[in-house]
Scaffold this motif. Sequence first.
Motif, PDB file in Angstrom:
ATOM      1  N   TYR A 142     125.304 131.583  34.171  1.00  0.00           N
ATOM      2  CA  TYR A 142     125.399 131.432  32.713  1.00  0.00           C
ATOM      3  C   TYR A 142     126.848 131.299  32.269  1.00  0.00           C
ATOM      4  O   TYR A 142     127.193 131.678  31.146  1.00  0.00           O
ATOM      5  N   GLY A 143     127.687 130.783  33.176  1.00  0.00           N
ATOM      6  CA  GLY A 143     129.066 130.513  32.818  1.00  0.00           C
ATOM      7  C   GLY A 143     129.917 131.727  32.540  1.00  0.00           C
ATOM      8  O   GLY A 143     131.067 131.577  32.142  1.00  0.00           O
ATOM      9  N   MET A 144     129.386 132.936  32.754  1.00  0.00           N
ATOM     10  CA  MET A 144     130.201 134.107  32.412  1.00  0.00           C
ATOM     11  C   MET A 144     129.982 135.356  33.242  1.00  0.00           C
ATOM     12  O   MET A 144     130.824 136.250  33.194  1.00  0.00           O
ATOM     13  N   HIS A 145     128.908 135.461  33.997  1.00  0.00           N
ATOM     14  CA  HIS A 145     128.671 136.658  34.790  1.00  0.00           C
ATOM     15  C   HIS A 145     128.674 136.327  36.273  1.00  0.00           C
ATOM     16  O   HIS A 145     128.122 135.309  36.676  1.00  0.00           O
TER      17      HIS A 145
ATOM     18  N   PRO B  78     107.903 141.898  41.043  1.00  0.00           N
ATOM     19  CA  PRO B  78     108.384 140.508  41.060  1.00  0.00           C
ATOM     20  C   PRO B  78     109.854 140.442  40.677  1.00  0.00           C
ATOM     21  O   PRO B  78     110.366 141.332  39.989  1.00  0.00           O
ATOM     22  N   ARG B  79     110.508 139.363  41.073  1.00  0.00           N
ATOM     23  CA  ARG B  79     111.923 139.180  40.776  1.00  0.00           C
ATOM     24  C   ARG B  79     112.113 138.780  39.314  1.00  0.00           C
ATOM     25  O   ARG B  79     111.217 138.226  38.681  1.00  0.00           O
ATOM     26  N   ILE B  80     113.312 139.090  38.795  1.00  0.00           N
ATOM     27  CA  ILE B  80     113.627 138.878  37.375  1.00  0.00           C
ATOM     28  C   ILE B  80     114.286 137.514  37.153  1.00  0.00           C
ATOM     29  O   ILE B  80     115.147 137.105  37.927  1.00  0.00           O
ATOM     30  N   GLY B  81     113.866 136.834  36.089  1.00  0.00           N
ATOM     31  CA  GLY B  81     114.591 135.651  35.636  1.00  0.00           C
ATOM     32  C   GLY B  81     114.455 134.423  36.500  1.00  0.00           C
ATOM     33  O   GLY B  81     115.357 133.580  36.540  1.00  0.00           O
TER      34      GLY B  81
END
Length: 238
Positions: free
Chosen positions: A101-104, A205-208
Motif C-alpha cells: 500500500y505504498g507505505m507499510h 483463514p489469512r487476512i486481506g
Amino acid sequence: MTRRRVGRPPPATPTAGPGSPFPRGVLAGPSLDAARAILGALLVRDADPGDPSGERRVGRIVEVEAYIGEEDRASHARMGPTARNRVMFGPPGLAYVYLVYGMHHCLNVVTEPELRPAALLIRAVEPLAGEERMRQARAADRSRRSDAVARPVADARLAAGPGRVASAFGIDRSHTGLDLCDPASPLRLELPPADETRPDVRATPRIGIAYAGEPWASKPWRLVVPDSPSLSGPRGGR
DNA sequence: CGAACGATTGACT
DNA sequence: GTCAATCGTTCGT
C-alpha cells in the motif's frame, strides 16, 4: 500515562543472555510445521551501532501466515520469480521484506528448500524488551504521514499487525536477504526460553487476500496464539 | 509509457 | 461501519 508496565515478570530467567539461534532445519521443513514452531519464538533487533543510546528490541512472535508455493494464488510467488520476490525462491531462514500500500513494510521468513517459494509473514509480536525504542520508531514513521495525529499506544499493541511489526522494529526492504538464523545478524530469530511451555495455537483463514479466490482465501494458514494481547486487528483478532 | 492494485493502518461519520 | 494515504510492482498499450 504509558510509562512503565508494572506487572513485568522478574528477569530471573536469562532472557538477557544470548538466546539460541532458531534452527534453519525447522524452517526448511513444511511451512505449516515451521509456522507452528515459530510461534513463541523471539524476534530480536540489536541496537544500531550508530545509536549508542538505542535499546535492543525483543518480541515474542504470536501471529503468522504461511504463503506456500507458486500455486498459492495469494502468494507473491504466484507469477514466478521476479525482482521483488526472488528471495522467496532462495534458502530458508532469509528475510523477505516488501512494501504494501505504498507505505507499510512487512517482514517474512523464507521457508522450505531452495527453489520452492514459501514464506511466513510475521503478523504480530508481543513486546518483551525495548518498548521505548519501538514506540519512538512507530511515532517517527507516523509523523511522516500528512494525516498524522498523536495517539497513545499500549505496550502490547506496539507490534500488533504486520506493518506495525516492521515499524516498531525499524525494518524495511533493505533487510531483505538478511539471514535470520545467523546469531551474528542484527535482526534475527531466537528459540523461546527452554522452560517455556509450547503455546496453544489456533488456525484461521489469512487476512486481506480475498483477491486470491477459492480455495486459497479459505485455507486456514493464519496461525495465532489466541491468548496474546498483541494480535492484529482492532480487537485483537482471535 | 500509463494505470491499476495491493499479504495495511488510522482517522472519521 | 466508510474511506484516504502513498508508491513499488506488475501488466497492458
